[in-house]
Design a protein around this motif. Structure first.
Motif, short mmCIF file in Angstrom:
data_model
loop_
_atom_site.label_atom_id
_atom_site.label_comp_id
_atom_site.label_asym_id
_atom_site.label_seq_id
_atom_site.Cartn_x
_atom_site.Cartn_y
_atom_site.Cartn_z
N LEU A 174 11.80 -8.36 -0.13
CA LEU A 174 11.65 -9.40 -1.41
C LEU A 174 10.20 -8.74 -2.05
CD1 LEU A 174 11.88 -12.32 -2.27
CD2 LEU A 174 9.69 -13.23 -0.95
N VAL A 175 10.91 -8.80 -3.30
CA VAL A 175 9.89 -8.13 -4.24
C VAL A 175 9.64 -9.02 -5.66
CG1 VAL A 175 10.73 -5.78 -3.81
CG2 VAL A 175 11.66 -7.15 -5.87
N THR A 193 19.02 -8.46 -6.03
CA THR A 193 19.50 -10.01 -6.39
C THR A 193 18.54 -10.80 -6.93
OG1 THR A 193 20.97 -10.02 -4.44
CG2 THR A 193 20.54 -12.34 -5.35
N PRO A 194 18.54 -11.11 -8.35
CA PRO A 194 17.55 -11.79 -9.17
C PRO A 194 17.39 -13.21 -8.71
CG PRO A 194 18.99 -10.54 -10.47
CD PRO A 194 19.81 -10.71 -9.32
N ASN A 249 14.60 -21.04 -1.17
CA ASN A 249 14.50 -20.49 -0.06
C ASN A 249 15.94 -20.43 0.55
OD1 ASN A 249 13.37 -19.24 2.71
ND2 ASN A 249 14.23 -21.19 3.31
N GLU A 250 16.69 -21.48 0.39
CA GLU A 250 18.14 -21.47 0.90
C GLU A 250 19.12 -20.51 0.32
OE1 GLU A 250 19.51 -23.41 3.27
OE2 GLU A 250 17.75 -24.71 3.81
N ALA A 251 18.60 -20.30 -1.10
CA ALA A 251 19.47 -19.09 -1.78
C ALA A 251 19.16 -17.84 -1.35
CB ALA A 251 19.14 -19.35 -3.21
N ILE A 252 17.80 -17.43 -1.06
CA ILE A 252 17.21 -16.26 -0.69
C ILE A 252 17.85 -16.00 0.83
CG2 ILE A 252 15.52 -14.96 0.06
CD1 ILE A 252 13.71 -16.50 -2.26
N ASN A 272 19.87 -4.86 -0.82
CA ASN A 272 19.36 -5.86 0.38
C ASN A 272 18.17 -6.43 -0.20
OD1 ASN A 272 21.78 -5.80 2.31
ND2 ASN A 272 20.84 -3.78 2.78
N THR A 273 17.77 -6.63 -1.42
CA THR A 273 16.53 -6.98 -1.86
C THR A 273 16.51 -8.38 -3.02
OG1 THR A 273 15.62 -4.81 -1.74
CG2 THR A 273 14.52 -6.45 -3.41
N CYS A 274 15.93 -9.41 -2.52
CA CYS A 274 15.81 -10.15 -3.53
C CYS A 274 14.71 -9.96 -4.59
CB CYS A 274 15.54 -11.66 -3.07
SG CYS A 274 17.35 -12.28 -2.33
#
Length: 324
Positions: free
Chosen positions: A88-89, A121-122, A308-311, A42-44
């Motif tokens: 978000l990192v 998720t890169p 932002n749409e992708a994230i 659960n991290t982008c």
């Protein structure tokens, strides 16, 4: 080398310091060392690739190396819609220092693979579209040689040029397809007069699936969505790459190769949502944003909104209908 991002890049308006429903990206992003962070679903994970050597080799207009931090600056201002269990990192920028593009792409690949192994998720911020080859290296390293990989590229160009002399921002997908028979390629947004007959012939020979820009309009989105879903379902994993020169130059003037007949941003947004909704989709990159050529920061801002749409869809956020 992978350099930590200056924290001042992540800055913006603060409406509230405690009420999370008022937070923006700059209030939640964590600048981390990827080597020491634990598994984090659960991290982008944002990864910058400050390269434009591929564009230079392809005789394009330079400036895309400045895009990663420019995109961050616009992302920083956007509202953050997620609870505390969604992270978000930012792991930093791969700083390209010499003409060894291949080494930089390998480092990008290793960084992406590391993030994937930690269940992140890169989200890769290029850089020229040579970013996509490093993206591929990372995904392939993570999933192994035997898994089938579908590559979806939103682009005006095939990027199937010869790499006999040297790889560039126009050769990546030919490099992949000629050396990896477990990968296939679907490119949407192709400009009929933006590619030579030789490139169309190469695409046909390599079994590339493509859709012309002129067919990509609101009235035809159901068919395109069906085609994308069928392509995704044929593979074990997928990654998505966006070359911003696919956009109509009225909306995105800050690219190396502007497209007067390019796509409307709403079409690109719809494709991003469709692809990133699927669990098979591992990662996303945006390339060819060129702040040096931009007008009033329009392309950078649009690139940040599309990112932002992708994230948002990767993290399972609710996309509210404009009429609601």
């Amino acid at each position: 080398m992978l350099n930590k991002v200056n924290e001042h890049v992540w800055a913006g308006r603060t409406d509230h310091t405690e009420n999370r429903t008022s937070f923006r990206y700059h209030q939640v992003v964590e600048l981390v060392n990827l080597e020491v962070i634990c598994q984090s679903p659960n991290t982008c994970a944002i990864i910058g690739f400050e390269s434009e050597e591929g564009v230079r080799r392809n005789k394009g207009q330079l400036g895309a190396a400045k895009a990663p931090d420019a995109l961050r600056s616009e992302l920083a201002k956007l509202p953050w819609k997620f609870p505390e269990n969604k992270r978000l990192v930012d792991v930093g920028n791969i700083q390209y220092m010499d003409t060894n593009l291949e080494k930089a792409q390998q480092q990008l690949g290793d960084t992406i693979a590391n993030a994937l192994e930690k269940k992140m998720t890169p989200i890769i911020l290029g850089g020229g579209h040579e970013t996509a080859y490093g993206h591929y290296l990372g995904v392939r390293k993570s999933i192994g040689k035997e898994a089938s990989l579908g590559i979806i590229n939103i682009d005006a160009h095939f990027d199937l040029r010869s790499y006999d002399e040297q790889p560039s921002s126009g050769t990546m997908f030919k490099q992949i397809l000629e050396h990896d028979n477990m990968s296939s390629y679907f490119v949407v947004g192709i400009q009929r007069y933006g590619n030579t007959k030789e490139l169309f012939d190469t695409a046909d020979r390599l079994g590339v699936k493509y859709e012309y820009e002129e067919n990509m309009h609101i009235g035809n989105m159901d068919k395109l969505t069906s085609d994308l879903e069928q392509f995704i379902n044929q593979h074990d994993y997928v990654f998505l790459t966006l070359c911003t020169d696919v956009l109509n130059s009225a909306f995105a003037p800050g690219v190396s190769a502007p497209s007067p007949f390019g796509l409307d941003p709403s079409i690109v947004r719809s494709i991003i949502r469709t692809v990133t909704t699927h669990k098979k989709t591992l990662s996303f990159d945006i390339s060819e944003v060129n702040p040096v050529l931009d007008e009033n920061n329009r392309t950078v801002k649009l690139g940040a909104y599309l990112t932002n749409e992708a994230i948002t869809t990767f993290l399972g956020g609710v996309i509210h209908d404009a009429s609601s």
